[in-house]
Write a protein that holds these residues in place. Structure first.
Motif, mmCIF file in Angstrom:
data_model
loop_
_atom_site.group_PDB
_atom_site.id
_atom_site.type_symbol
_atom_site.label_atom_id
_atom_site.label_comp_id
_atom_site.label_asym_id
_atom_site.label_seq_id
_atom_site.Cartn_x
_atom_site.Cartn_y
_atom_site.Cartn_z
ATOM 1 N N ALA A 189 0.849 -1.190 -0.097
ATOM 2 C CA ALA A 189 -0.047 0.139 0.103
ATOM 3 C C ALA A 189 0.864 1.153 0.064
ATOM 4 C CB ALA A 189 -0.936 0.049 1.358
ATOM 5 N N ILE A 190 2.064 1.154 0.954
ATOM 6 C CA ILE A 190 2.459 2.503 0.841
ATOM 7 C C ILE A 190 3.540 2.658 -0.454
ATOM 8 C CG2 ILE A 190 4.628 1.580 2.440
ATOM 9 C CD1 ILE A 190 4.405 4.160 3.891
ATOM 10 N N ALA A 191 4.048 1.411 -0.863
ATOM 11 C CA ALA A 191 5.040 1.464 -1.984
ATOM 12 C C ALA A 191 4.007 1.760 -3.311
ATOM 13 C CB ALA A 191 5.676 0.199 -2.144
ATOM 14 N N ALA A 192 2.967 1.463 -3.253
ATOM 15 C CA ALA A 192 2.171 1.763 -4.618
ATOM 16 C C ALA A 192 1.496 3.200 -4.337
ATOM 17 C CB ALA A 192 1.169 0.819 -4.735
ATOM 18 N N LYS A 315 4.237 -11.954 15.228
ATOM 19 C CA LYS A 315 5.200 -11.020 14.719
ATOM 20 C C LYS A 315 4.096 -9.501 14.812
ATOM 21 C CE LYS A 315 8.342 -10.333 10.989
ATOM 22 N NZ LYS A 315 8.667 -11.070 9.747
ATOM 23 N N VAL A 316 4.815 -8.554 15.289
ATOM 24 C CA VAL A 316 4.205 -7.479 15.363
ATOM 25 C C VAL A 316 4.236 -6.527 14.087
ATOM 26 C CG1 VAL A 316 3.738 -5.297 16.691
ATOM 27 C CG2 VAL A 316 4.449 -7.496 17.696
ATOM 28 N N ILE A 317 3.190 -6.286 13.681
ATOM 29 C CA ILE A 317 3.214 -5.241 12.490
ATOM 30 C C ILE A 317 3.139 -3.816 12.815
ATOM 31 C CG2 ILE A 317 0.607 -4.935 12.283
ATOM 32 C CD1 ILE A 317 1.220 -6.006 9.136
ATOM 33 N N ASN A 318 3.936 -2.969 12.062
ATOM 34 C CA ASN A 318 4.332 -1.886 12.556
ATOM 35 C C ASN A 318 3.038 -0.865 11.860
ATOM 36 O OD1 ASN A 318 5.325 0.649 13.114
ATOM 37 N ND2 ASN A 318 7.423 0.528 11.942
ATOM 38 N N LEU A 319 2.378 -0.555 13.026
ATOM 39 C CA LEU A 319 1.187 0.443 12.361
ATOM 40 C C LEU A 319 1.479 1.836 12.309
ATOM 41 C CD1 LEU A 319 -1.622 -0.887 14.946
ATOM 42 C CD2 LEU A 319 -1.021 -1.768 12.759
ATOM 43 N N GLU A 320 2.729 2.236 12.628
ATOM 44 C CA GLU A 320 3.226 3.553 12.102
ATOM 45 C C GLU A 320 3.171 3.896 10.503
ATOM 46 O OE1 GLU A 320 4.480 6.015 13.417
ATOM 47 O OE2 GLU A 320 5.959 7.132 12.377
ATOM 48 N N THR A 321 3.131 2.631 9.893
ATOM 49 C CA THR A 321 2.978 2.851 8.466
ATOM 50 C C THR A 321 1.690 3.443 8.017
ATOM 51 O OG1 THR A 321 4.341 0.665 8.231
ATOM 52 C CG2 THR A 321 3.660 1.317 6.204
ATOM 53 N N ARG A 323 0.229 5.659 9.657
ATOM 54 C CA ARG A 323 0.071 7.237 9.796
ATOM 55 C C ARG A 323 0.910 7.811 8.566
ATOM 56 N NH1 ARG A 323 3.429 11.066 12.154
ATOM 57 N NH2 ARG A 323 5.080 9.839 12.030
ATOM 58 N N ILE A 324 2.036 7.178 8.209
ATOM 59 C CA ILE A 324 2.664 7.453 6.933
ATOM 60 C C ILE A 324 1.681 7.601 5.811
ATOM 61 C CG2 ILE A 324 4.736 7.253 5.460
ATOM 62 C CD1 ILE A 324 5.842 6.081 8.060
ATOM 63 N N ASN A 325 1.008 6.339 5.598
ATOM 64 C CA ASN A 325 0.062 6.392 4.383
ATOM 65 C C ASN A 325 -0.901 7.577 4.610
ATOM 66 O OD1 ASN A 325 0.206 4.840 2.065
ATOM 67 N ND2 ASN A 325 -1.821 4.207 2.660
ATOM 68 N N GLU A 326 -1.546 7.770 5.738
ATOM 69 C CA GLU A 326 -2.249 8.704 6.032
ATOM 70 C C GLU A 326 -1.814 10.115 5.509
ATOM 71 O OE1 GLU A 326 -5.158 7.599 8.263
ATOM 72 O OE2 GLU A 326 -6.118 9.726 7.640
ATOM 73 N N ILE A 327 -0.590 10.563 5.762
ATOM 74 C CA ILE A 327 0.192 11.882 5.308
ATOM 75 C C ILE A 327 0.190 11.756 3.780
ATOM 76 C CG2 ILE A 327 2.323 12.840 5.661
ATOM 77 C CD1 ILE A 327 2.528 11.915 8.583
ATOM 78 N N LEU A 328 0.849 10.800 3.338
ATOM 79 C CA LEU A 328 1.027 10.646 1.870
ATOM 80 C C LEU A 328 -0.369 10.642 0.939
ATOM 81 C CD1 LEU A 328 4.015 8.045 1.994
ATOM 82 C CD2 LEU A 328 3.849 10.856 1.848
ATOM 83 N N ALA A 329 -1.328 10.150 1.647
ATOM 84 C CA ALA A 329 -2.677 9.951 0.881
ATOM 85 C C ALA A 329 -3.600 11.463 0.983
ATOM 86 C CB ALA A 329 -3.702 8.814 1.308
ATOM 87 N N VAL A 330 -2.848 12.452 1.393
ATOM 88 C CA VAL A 330 -3.755 13.535 1.643
ATOM 89 C C VAL A 330 -4.354 14.286 0.393
ATOM 90 C CG1 VAL A 330 -1.634 15.127 1.035
ATOM 91 C CG2 VAL A 330 -3.675 15.783 2.644
#
Ligand code: F6P
Length: 330
Positions: A189-192, A315-321, A323-330
């Motif tokens: 999602a973040i890479a696309a 294994k814990v998934i990094n939910l910080e991603t 937040r980053i996606n939220e910023i980038l999808a503005v």
């Protein structure tokens, strides 16, 4: 030679569970390292099913020529039901002993490691695991073999979908694999550069999703892409698309389920590299007397983790991603 161990004479290798690109590179590395250390190499076909049926073949260094670049697994794989029974495991252990196999390398995901743990604990078989699954959902390693290739396949597909989505002003829901885990979904999602992503580990409700999409429309987005992991908390891509359409009929909505295309194809450079390194590490772990463990890579270094920790730890998934996606999808 770095490691000597006269007690180990014969090492077998198998692949089990869902196949993953890079498994062949791992098989090659296990076979070649075994031969490098002057031990006999044996392949087991069809995962634990083959272990029970005695489907074994001696391997030479040349048996694994020309496979590093191939997807799938030359050894075939299976999700063995018989191995889940006590009788099945007893047969497998007896076969290994009858063949004078001193150690076994298993390449697979969480189900494979649960099986390997039983073989090690119940029958004292020397087993070492290599993480191979596109899901990347195994503790004890930052990356599993196949994950990088699967993500690359996904972003290539999303790039293509974006072309048509933007031409038609459409809203696309793209379903990716991950029954219980959102690693493929979140990274792709973040890479696309998609508008939203839904995964099993984190709930985004339908109203929250709609708010996101409506905000995008207000910000002059004419098309949107949403990645949905198949085990998403709010449903699969079809179900979510139906719910969104119900409330917002003005969206021209489409669904693409990527499915098993994600499991095949030429392994990426990263997958071939970790598969090669972990294949050698697995054989060296056996020679060092470290068994009942999985070899993995954490912070760029080799990590050796007991099976019990691999199978009980989520294994814990990094939910910080997010937040980053939220910023980038503005
Ligand atoms: O474990 C890998 C995986 O591809 C999952 O992402 C998916 O849910 C599952 O396997 C599908 O399994 P199968 O090919 O047996 O239907």
């Amino acid at each position: 030679m770095l490691y000597e161990n006269p007690k180990i004479k014969k090492i077998a290798v198998l692949t089990s569970g869902g196949d993953a690109p890079g498994m062949n590179a791992a098989i090659r590395a296990v076979v070649r390292a075994t031969i490098y250390y002057e031990k006999e190499s044996v392949a087991v076909y069809r995962g634990y099913d083959g272990l029970i049926a005695g489907d074994y073949e001696p391997m030479t260094a040349r048996s694994v020529s020309n496979i590093i670049q191939r997807g799938g697994t030359i050894l075939k794989t299976a999700r063995s039901k018989e191995f889940m029974t006590t009788e099945g495991r007893a047969k497998a252990a007896a076969n290994l002993r009858a063949q004078n196999i001193d150690a076994l390398v298993v390449i697979g995901g969480d189900g494979t490691f649960r099986g390997a743990t039983r073989l090690y604990e119940e029958y004292g078989i020397n087993v070492v695991g290599i993480p191979g699954t596109i899901d990347n959902d195994l503790a004890g390693t930052d990356y599993t073999i196949g994950y990088d290739t699967a993500c690359n396949t996904v972003i290539k597909a999303i790039d293509a979908i974006r072309d048509t989505a933007s031409s038609h002003n459409r809203l696309f829901f793209i379903e990716v694999m991950g029954r219980d885990s959102g690693f493929i979904a979140l990274r792709s999602a973040i890479a696309a550069g998609v508008e939203a992503v839904l995964i099993p580990e984190h709930l985004i409700t339908i109203p929250e999703l709609i708010t996101k999409l409506e905000t995008g429309a207000k910000n002059k987005k004419t098309s949107s892409l949403v990645v949905v992991a198949e085990g998403g908390k709010s449903g699969n891509a079809m179900e979510i698309a139906a719910k969104v359409e119900e409330q917002f009929s003005h969206y021209d909505t489409k669904v693409t389920v990527l499915g098993h295309v994600q499991r095949g194809g030429t392994p990426s450079c990263a997958d071939r590299e970790i598969a090669s390194k972990l294949g050698v590490a697995a054989v060296e772990a056996i020679l060092m007397g470290k068994t009942g463990v999985m070899v993995g890579i954490i912070n760029n270094s080799l990590a050796i983790t007991p099976f019990e920790d691999v199978v009980i730890t989520k294994k814990v998934i990094n939910l910080e991603t997010f937040r980053i996606n939220e910023i980038l999808a503005v």
